[in-house]
Design a protein around this motif. Structure first.
Motif, mmCIF file in Angstrom:
data_model
loop_
_atom_site.group_PDB
_atom_site.id
_atom_site.type_symbol
_atom_site.label_atom_id
_atom_site.label_comp_id
_atom_site.label_asym_id
_atom_site.label_seq_id
_atom_site.Cartn_x
_atom_site.Cartn_y
_atom_site.Cartn_z
ATOM 1 N N SER A 71 -116.255 -18.933 34.510
ATOM 2 C CA SER A 71 -117.854 -18.234 33.869
ATOM 3 C C SER A 71 -119.136 -18.286 35.049
ATOM 4 O O SER A 71 -119.057 -18.573 36.302
ATOM 5 N N PRO A 72 -119.652 -17.266 34.626
ATOM 6 C CA PRO A 72 -120.439 -16.896 36.080
ATOM 7 C C PRO A 72 -121.719 -18.397 36.008
ATOM 8 O O PRO A 72 -122.728 -17.843 36.460
ATOM 9 N N GLU A 73 -121.531 -19.140 35.443
ATOM 10 C CA GLU A 73 -122.876 -20.145 35.221
ATOM 11 C C GLU A 73 -123.393 -20.355 36.803
ATOM 12 O O GLU A 73 -124.854 -21.023 36.641
ATOM 13 N N PHE A 74 -122.500 -21.720 37.655
ATOM 14 C CA PHE A 74 -122.921 -21.693 38.566
ATOM 15 C C PHE A 74 -123.820 -20.685 39.373
ATOM 16 O O PHE A 74 -124.582 -20.649 40.030
ATOM 17 N N ALA A 75 -123.139 -20.071 39.047
ATOM 18 C CA ALA A 75 -124.096 -19.092 40.566
ATOM 19 C C ALA A 75 -125.111 -18.285 39.820
ATOM 20 O O ALA A 75 -126.489 -18.073 40.383
ATOM 21 N N MET A 76 -124.806 -18.111 38.407
ATOM 22 C CA MET A 76 -126.596 -17.412 38.451
ATOM 23 C C MET A 76 -127.621 -18.292 37.228
ATOM 24 O O MET A 76 -129.042 -18.715 37.122
ATOM 25 N N LYS A 77 -126.962 -20.417 37.544
ATOM 26 C CA LYS A 77 -127.605 -20.634 37.867
ATOM 27 C C LYS A 77 -128.791 -20.737 38.689
ATOM 28 O O LYS A 77 -129.905 -21.798 39.298
ATOM 29 N N ARG A 78 -128.362 -20.623 40.187
ATOM 30 C CA ARG A 78 -128.769 -20.868 41.805
ATOM 31 C C ARG A 78 -129.741 -19.607 41.516
ATOM 32 O O ARG A 78 -130.534 -19.528 42.215
ATOM 33 N N LEU A 79 -129.262 -18.156 40.994
ATOM 34 C CA LEU A 79 -129.981 -17.211 40.765
ATOM 35 C C LEU A 79 -131.557 -17.718 40.056
ATOM 36 O O LEU A 79 -132.933 -17.298 40.493
ATOM 37 N N LEU A 80 -131.178 -18.582 38.898
ATOM 38 C CA LEU A 80 -132.483 -19.427 38.227
ATOM 39 C C LEU A 80 -133.597 -20.120 38.889
ATOM 40 O O LEU A 80 -133.991 -19.690 38.380
ATOM 41 N N ALA A 81 -133.024 -20.889 39.514
ATOM 42 C CA ALA A 81 -134.017 -21.285 40.571
ATOM 43 C C ALA A 81 -134.430 -20.750 41.692
ATOM 44 O O ALA A 81 -135.519 -21.215 41.587
ATOM 45 N N ALA A 82 -134.122 -19.877 41.706
ATOM 46 C CA ALA A 82 -134.692 -19.397 42.779
ATOM 47 C C ALA A 82 -135.784 -18.189 42.163
ATOM 48 O O ALA A 82 -136.509 -17.832 43.112
ATOM 49 N N TRP A 83 -135.569 -17.818 41.463
ATOM 50 C CA TRP A 83 -136.090 -16.562 40.983
ATOM 51 C C TRP A 83 -136.898 -16.787 39.570
ATOM 52 O O TRP A 83 -137.847 -15.935 39.615
ATOM 53 N N GLN A 84 -136.849 -17.812 38.999
ATOM 54 C CA GLN A 84 -136.893 -17.996 37.910
ATOM 55 C C GLN A 84 -137.364 -16.562 36.291
ATOM 56 O O GLN A 84 -138.467 -17.435 36.186
ATOM 57 N N VAL A 85 -137.024 -16.029 36.419
ATOM 58 C CA VAL A 85 -136.747 -15.323 35.792
ATOM 59 C C VAL A 85 -135.546 -15.295 34.360
ATOM 60 O O VAL A 85 -134.571 -15.726 35.122
ATOM 61 N N PRO A 86 -136.382 -14.433 33.447
ATOM 62 C CA PRO A 86 -134.750 -14.211 32.367
ATOM 63 C C PRO A 86 -133.974 -13.388 33.281
ATOM 64 O O PRO A 86 -134.041 -12.806 33.462
#
Length: 319
Positions: A71-86
């Protein structure tokens, strides 16, 4: 040599393209960012009962062992931590040994994350999306994991393993899960409960045992049982989506991954490399809920298809 014709018809392919367009427009209207993350990773999924597809590659002339993402979960969470956007992503994912009327090794997943959304907020948004895709107003039924076992006379947090074994035998199930409590629950749920879910209306199953949700927060339910803050959506007996109130604690996440690998070792399964990038990013995650949805399965429901091969242009067996 003659090439095997695709199972999917051109008409269904056009309907699928339209559905994907609807999904993208849905998120564009809500100003949710579409992202693209790597399919190939150095790390793998430690989940005990999910098999990553191994894929080696070369870096500076040296062969490196990698995996295709489940799933793309791990990489997406890295983006989410950095960018803080939906954000959301539509992508191909891979799970080895998956083949059947509802499984293909490569399949399409929709995954999205909503900072500062509760699971209830996310359920409402999911309902809105499902209503759009199925072209009718939908209302979800809700059923706790514990209550789903009531017809079997089993309580997943209280009943003994012997009681579960006797229940399985009474229903003609002869598989023996030994002393694996969650294994027995999974066996009973998949054989006797899941096929009947979501027949009258799409159904959310809530409050799962913590062992079933490695990346979710936990809380105590009204009866005092520790449960995972998670829900799954079922339609016509098919699991469509899986949502978490996301864990944002790197140390706890690492402990869970290591426990997974210890269990994999006990069962003689491959030890998976842990995504240390995710561990470091996890503490910076905003409070959020996230969800993964099987696009091919949703398309099956939309067009009343009895096999996933009609929802996918070219399946793994003829690729």
């Amino acid at each position: 040599m003659m090439t095997h014709q695709p199972y999917q018809s051109l008409t269904l392919a056009r309907h699928r393209a339209h559905m994907l367009s609807q999904i993208r427009q849905f998120f564009q209207d809500k100003e949710v960012l579409e992202v693209t993350t790597p399919i190939l990773s150095n790390a793998g999924n430690t989940d005990v009962f999910i098999d990553s597809v191994a894929a080696s590659f070369h870096r500076f002339g040296k062969r490196v062992a990698g995996h295709l993402h489940t799933s793309p979960e791990f990489a997406m969470k890295r983006l989410l931590a950095a960018w803080q956007v939906p954000m959301y992503q539509l992508c191909q994912v891979f799970r080895d040994h998956e083949k059947g009327a509802r499984h293909n090794i490569e399949f399409t997943m929709l995954e999205w994350y909503r900072p500062h959304f509760s699971l209830e907020d996310l359920a409402d948004e999911l309902c809105e999306l499902i209503s759009l895709v199925l072209q009718k107003d939908i209302k979800f039924q809700r059923l706790s994991y514990s209550d789903s076992f009531i017809p079997l006379g089993i309580h997943p947090f209280v009943s003994s393993i012997d009681g579960m074994r006797q229940c399985a035998l009474a229903h003609g199930i002869t598989l023996d899960m030994g002393d694996d409590r969650q294994g027995w629950l999974d066996l009973l749920f998949s054989h006797l409960i899941e096929p009947k879910l979501g027949m009258d209306a799409p159904t959310l199953i809530t409050d799962y045992p913590p062992a079933t949700a490695a990346l979710a927060k936990t809380a105590y339910d009204e009866a005092g049982h520790l449960v995972a803050k998670r829900f799954e959506l079922y339609i016509h007996g098919i699991e469509i989506a899986n949502a978490y109130d996301e864990l944002a604690d790197g140390a706890e996440l690492l402990a869970r991954f290591e426990a997974d690998n210890a269990e994999r070792a006990r069962l003689g399964r491959t030890i998976m490399p842990i995504d240390t990038h995710l561990i470091h990013a996890c503490d910076a995650l905003p409070p959020c809920s996230g969800i993964a949805l099987g696009v091919d399965r949703l398309f099956m429901v939309r067009h009343a298809l009895d096999d996933i091969k009609y929802a996918i242009a070219i399946t793994t067996d003829i690729a």
